[in-house]
Motif scaffolding. Structure first.
Motif, PDB file in Angstrom:
ATOM      1  N   ALA A  88       7.782 -10.082  -6.053  1.00  0.00           N
ATOM      2  CA  ALA A  88       6.829 -10.654  -5.279  1.00  0.00           C
ATOM      3  C   ALA A  88       5.947  -9.564  -4.510  1.00  0.00           C
ATOM      4  N   HIS A  89       6.068  -8.367  -4.205  1.00  0.00           N
ATOM      5  CA  HIS A  89       5.372  -7.427  -3.606  1.00  0.00           C
ATOM      6  C   HIS A  89       4.754  -6.305  -4.722  1.00  0.00           C
ATOM      7  N   GLY A  90       5.210  -6.287  -5.811  1.00  0.00           N
ATOM      8  CA  GLY A  90       4.801  -5.311  -6.863  1.00  0.00           C
ATOM      9  C   GLY A  90       5.114  -3.900  -6.402  1.00  0.00           C
ATOM     10  N   VAL A  91       6.676  -3.620  -6.005  1.00  0.00           N
ATOM     11  CA  VAL A  91       6.700  -2.206  -5.524  1.00  0.00           C
ATOM     12  C   VAL A  91       8.285  -1.944  -6.258  1.00  0.00           C
ATOM     13  N   ASP A 143       0.671  -1.257  -0.004  1.00  0.00           N
ATOM     14  CA  ASP A 143      -0.206   0.153   0.112  1.00  0.00           C
ATOM     15  C   ASP A 143       0.763   1.321   0.076  1.00  0.00           C
ATOM     16  N   ALA A 144       2.039   1.180   0.161  1.00  0.00           N
ATOM     17  CA  ALA A 144       3.061   2.255   0.308  1.00  0.00           C
ATOM     18  C   ALA A 144       3.163   3.069  -0.953  1.00  0.00           C
ATOM     19  N   ASP A 145       3.378   4.501  -0.977  1.00  0.00           N
ATOM     20  CA  ASP A 145       3.715   5.244  -2.049  1.00  0.00           C
ATOM     21  C   ASP A 145       5.073   5.008  -2.455  1.00  0.00           C
ATOM     22  N   ARG A 146       5.745   5.058  -1.540  1.00  0.00           N
ATOM     23  CA  ARG A 146       7.350   4.987  -1.877  1.00  0.00           C
ATOM     24  C   ARG A 146       7.921   3.918  -0.708  1.00  0.00           C
ATOM     25  N   VAL A 147       9.081   3.222  -1.389  1.00  0.00           N
ATOM     26  CA  VAL A 147       9.472   2.256  -0.393  1.00  0.00           C
ATOM     27  C   VAL A 147      10.975   2.268  -0.497  1.00  0.00           C
ATOM     28  N   PHE A 148      11.615   2.452   0.658  1.00  0.00           N
ATOM     29  CA  PHE A 148      13.135   2.558   0.948  1.00  0.00           C
ATOM     30  C   PHE A 148      13.436   1.332   1.801  1.00  0.00           C
ATOM     31  N   ALA A 149      14.630   0.992   1.580  1.00  0.00           N
ATOM     32  CA  ALA A 149      15.276  -0.180   2.606  1.00  0.00           C
ATOM     33  C   ALA A 149      17.011   0.018   2.494  1.00  0.00           C
ATOM     34  N   GLU A 150      17.465  -0.712   3.477  1.00  0.00           N
ATOM     35  CA  GLU A 150      18.776  -0.673   3.701  1.00  0.00           C
ATOM     36  C   GLU A 150      19.167  -2.283   4.016  1.00  0.00           C
ATOM     37  N   PHE A 151      20.209  -2.614   3.588  1.00  0.00           N
ATOM     38  CA  PHE A 151      20.667  -4.113   3.641  1.00  0.00           C
ATOM     39  C   PHE A 151      22.175  -4.093   4.078  1.00  0.00           C
ATOM     40  N   TYR A 152      22.380  -2.940   4.857  1.00  0.00           N
ATOM     41  CA  TYR A 152      24.143  -2.984   5.361  1.00  0.00           C
ATOM     42  C   TYR A 152      24.071  -3.625   6.816  1.00  0.00           C
ATOM     43  N   THR A 153      23.123  -3.458   7.317  1.00  0.00           N
ATOM     44  CA  THR A 153      23.034  -4.172   9.006  1.00  0.00           C
ATOM     45  C   THR A 153      22.830  -5.529   8.875  1.00  0.00           C
ATOM     46  N   ALA A 199       9.877  12.429   1.823  1.00  0.00           N
ATOM     47  CA  ALA A 199       8.888  11.829   1.105  1.00  0.00           C
ATOM     48  C   ALA A 199       7.856  11.412   2.357  1.00  0.00           C
ATOM     49  N   ALA A 200       8.129  10.935   3.352  1.00  0.00           N
ATOM     50  CA  ALA A 200       7.171  10.552   4.442  1.00  0.00           C
ATOM     51  C   ALA A 200       6.325  11.960   4.824  1.00  0.00           C
ATOM     52  N   GLU A 201       6.757  13.123   4.845  1.00  0.00           N
ATOM     53  CA  GLU A 201       5.959  14.088   5.238  1.00  0.00           C
ATOM     54  C   GLU A 201       4.549  14.264   4.446  1.00  0.00           C
ATOM     55  N   THR A 202       4.614  13.683   3.126  1.00  0.00           N
ATOM     56  CA  THR A 202       3.354  13.675   2.194  1.00  0.00           C
ATOM     57  C   THR A 202       2.763  12.495   1.869  1.00  0.00           C
TER      58      THR A 202
END
Length: 264
Positions: free
Chosen positions: A49-52, A25-35, A72-75
């Motif tokens: 798989a998730h269509g994003v 349902d998200a408008d934008r998707v961010f991720a990190e994979f360094y941790t 991005a999260a402000e709007t």
């Protein structure tokens, strides 16, 4: 809205149903994979798989310059993805607090953690764990062998009869000679056991490899014995048991192949 979503431990199917619905349902998707990362799926697998579309951020883009995420999260409804449970790393707590300071609504959708999986797979009772530690590659802390802080934490737990979960170092984007965007390195459990065996050769250790996968590996032996074995693809964890309840000892023998002498 900024929603922190834990992806779980292994692949694109490890996410909870609630997390999956929020992600889609998200408008934008961010991720990190360094941790940490999913070893059973890459970014393309998750996107399919998730269509994003997923915007992967490096450490700099999360810890020092998260403006793209926050603005991005402000709007919009923004999802921020990590492997495991999204709030285990202090990095993510800092990002959430920055959002709260800007009056951005936040929520947390949890995923399975390495710590809960380690307890479940080994039979070691979760309330009998002490402080967890991370074992770094020697080059990462500028010394040889095991850092004194790690030794002290394990010894303190053992003195109190508590188990220690040892997270094994992951290096993504940084190698022995400095920043390297192509570098990925995962400490293996046999290498970690070799390092720790210098001080505790006959101490029992427990390896958990690929928790959350269809065929995880759980193996218990002396640290020197574990150092001579191979445990396959990452990710690996190593546990140092403290005092064992008889049910825990039986579980390690039956589930992990521990030497029966621990039952004595």
């Amino acid at each position: 809205m900024l929603t922190f979503i834990g992806l779980g431990l292994y692949d694109e199917d490890s996410i909870t149903v609630e997390g999956r619905e929020a992600l889609r349902d998200a408008d934008r998707v961010f991720a990190e994979f360094y941790t940490s990362r999913l070893v059973g799926a890459d970014v393309a697998d998750l996107e399919t798989a998730h269509g994003v579309d997923i915007e992967v951020r490096d450490r700099e883009g999360v810890e020092r310059d998260p403006e793209a995420i926050l603005s991005a999260a402000e709007t919009d409804d923004v999802a921020f993805l990590t492997a495991g449970d999204t709030m285990i790393s202090t990095t993510h707590t800092d990002l959430r607090m920055r959002a709260e300071d800007r009056r951005i609504d936040t929520r947390v959708l949890h995923g399975v953690t390495a710590q809960s999986a380690a307890s479940s797979l080994t039979g070691l009772q979760n309330y009998r764990f002490g402080k967890a530690v991370t074992l770094p590659f020697p080059y990462a802390h500028g010394g040889d062998g095991v850092p004194e802080s790690v030794i002290e934490a394990i010894e303190a737990n053992r003195e109190r009869g508590l188990h220690t979960l040892v997270y094994l170092d992951i290096k993504v984007g940084t190698g022995p000679t400095g920043p390297d965007p192509d570098h990925e390195e995962y400490m293996t459990a046999d290498y970690a056991a070799e390092l720790l065996a210098e001080g505790w050769a006959d101490t029992v250790g427990v390896v958990v490899a690929r928790a959350g996968s269809p065929e995880p590996v759980v193996a218990a032996d002396s640290l020197s014995g574990l150092a001579d074995r191979e445990f396959g693809d990452p990710l690996h964890m190593l546990l140092i048991p403290g005092d064992l309840h008889h049910v825990e000892a039986e579980a390690l023998v039956g589930l992990a192949g521990a030497p029966e002498s621990i039952l004595e």
